[in-house]
Design a protein around this motif. Structure first.
Motif, mmCIF file in Angstrom:
data_model
loop_
_atom_site.group_PDB
_atom_site.id
_atom_site.type_symbol
_atom_site.label_atom_id
_atom_site.label_comp_id
_atom_site.label_asym_id
_atom_site.label_seq_id
_atom_site.Cartn_x
_atom_site.Cartn_y
_atom_site.Cartn_z
ATOM 1 N N ASP A 1 7.923 -34.437 13.829
ATOM 2 C CA ASP A 1 6.622 -35.094 13.919
ATOM 3 C C ASP A 1 6.411 -36.083 12.779
ATOM 4 N N TYR B 1 5.892 -39.819 13.209
ATOM 5 C CA TYR B 1 4.569 -40.421 13.359
ATOM 6 C C TYR B 1 4.162 -41.131 12.072
ATOM 7 N N ASP C 1 9.767 -36.000 23.758
ATOM 8 C CA ASP C 1 8.723 -35.670 22.777
ATOM 9 C C ASP C 1 7.428 -36.438 23.037
ATOM 10 N N ILE D 1 -0.561 -32.880 17.238
ATOM 11 C CA ILE D 1 0.840 -33.268 17.104
ATOM 12 C C ILE D 1 1.695 -32.055 16.784
ATOM 13 N N SER E 1 6.284 -31.048 16.536
ATOM 14 C CA SER E 1 7.594 -31.672 16.409
ATOM 15 C C SER E 1 8.168 -32.103 17.760
ATOM 16 N N TYR F 1 4.643 -35.979 19.807
ATOM 17 C CA TYR F 1 4.093 -36.970 18.873
ATOM 18 C C TYR F 1 4.143 -38.388 19.436
#
Length: 386
Positions: A126, A129, A152, A160, A162, A165
């Motif tokens: 994540d 991001y 993902d 959010i 992992s 995202y």
């Protein structure tokens, strides 16, 4: 540089690195130490830093610690490189995950503005991001390439994680994302709804078998990328020799290193992240991750700087009439690489101006001569029209 966000490397680790061979990477790298502080970044091309945060990982594990990875990386020998490397230490987990994101965003943004390429060691994925949000103030639309077995995408209305995202990247303001390319996805890890959503958004998705069948065909995808993220779960468990990475299918060591080199050699890529690192990795896995980073830096060293106006003036121009279009191709006389022109509309956000040439392959040109429109050209054109 945001020194408050970065913890120096331990003196014990630095002492071990100092005892490595005098020709090793460890002897040629600048380090953030408690004694000397952050190194002078004046002539640095690549800056490595770790992020010790995995609180939003779907699979819980210990907070990552990168000493073993660094030992395995710095014992390697550089090629005939002109690239100078600095290791800035680590971002400790903030009071909240958003605090960690803010620190990563500030560091990556600062390095890019200094024309230094950050290599991020994660932590849960994540963190991409935060890597992406570093481009908010850089006045450009960006292309994200993700080497992963999953898209993902997730639910943009939920928090959010992992594995969720990209949806936030798509919908959160400011809107910087122009294209998302997923390399190495495995169908059984992704719902049909997500696969169809990738199609509707005109994003690019390449199955594992498609990538491994022709690794070289992925080079243009990286050549058009601004930031690249790699989930170590995209590597098959045999190559990692680790119980944590439990998928029998994935990229092998040679394939993942080749992809890392393509990311490095791209003139556009300005940040690179390796995520889902685990503390319990053995020496084999740490060596592989170290070699992934080595191949990325190797690629950076061999950049040809063809993403400049002066370089493009030397390109050879080819026109191919097809249906009601005239496709315009360009070929570099230096590298032999190919591009195709995208006819952006006048009303489009000016951030898109630098995306008028889309990297492609010679096969795309030859297929166009046979009246087959390249799929990547079609998707880029449609994205511009909607």
């Amino acid at each position: 540089m945001e020194i408050d966000f970065l913890a120096p490397l331990s003196q014990d680790l630095l002492d071990q690195i100092k005892n490595l061979d005098q020709h090793s990477l460890g002897a040629k790298t600048l380090f953030h130490s408690e004694r000397s502080g952050l190194p002078d970044l004046e002539n640095v091309h690549v800056a490595i830093f770790g992020v010790k945060d995995n609180r939003r990982a779907v699979r819980k594990s210990e907070t990552p610690e990168f000493s073993q990875l660094r030992r395995n990386f710095y014992r390697l020998f550089p090629g005939n490189w002109r690239v100078n490397i600095a290791d800035l230490g680590d971002v400790e987990a903030g009071a909240t995950v958003d605090d960690t994101y803010f620190a990563v965003q500030q560091i990556v943004e600062s390095l890019i503005k200094k024309d230094i390429l950050p290599v991020i060691l994660g932590g849960s994925q994540d963190l991409i991001y935060a890597q992406y949000r570093a481009y908010d103030k850089l006045d450009q639309m960006v292309n994200l390439v993700n080497i992963d077995s999953k898209f993902d995408l997730g639910d943009a209305d939920k928090a959010i994680t992992s594995e969720s995202y990209v949806g936030k990247i798509v919908v959160d303001q400011p809107y910087n994302l122009f294209n998302y390319s997923a390399l190495g996805y495995q169908t059984y890890f992704n719902s049909q709804e997500e696969i169809e959503l990738m199609e509707r958004l005109f994003f690019e998705a390449y199955r594992l078998g498609e990538v491994t069948a022709d690794i070289a065909a992925m080079e243009p995808v990286f050549r058009n990328a601004n930031l690249v993220g790699m989930d170590l779960n995209a590597i098959d468990s045999g190559s990692m020799n680790s119980a944590y990475f439990n998928s029998p299918n994935g990229f092998n060591g040679r394939e993942i290193c080749a992809l890392a080199r393509y990311a490095g050699i791209s003139d556009k890529v300005s940040s690179f992240g390796v995520y889902e690192y685990q503390n319990n990795l053995g020496d084999l896995a740490n060596t592989l991750v170290a070699q992934i980073i080595w191949y990325f830096v190797e690629g950076v060293n061999y950049r040809t700087n063809e993403n400049t106006i002066s370089a493009k003036k030397e390109f050879i121009r080819y026109q191919v009439p097809i249906e009601d279009e005239v496709l315009v191709f360009f070929k570099s006389p230096v590298s032999g690489r190919w591009w195709i022109e995208i006819p952006f509309l006048d009303h489009v956000n000016t951030k898109l101006k630098r995306h008028t040439l889309l990297p492609c392959t010679e096969e795309d040109y030859l297929e166009a001569c046979n009246q087959v429109i390249p799929e990547r050209w079609y998707k880029a054109k449609r994205k511009n029209e909607v």
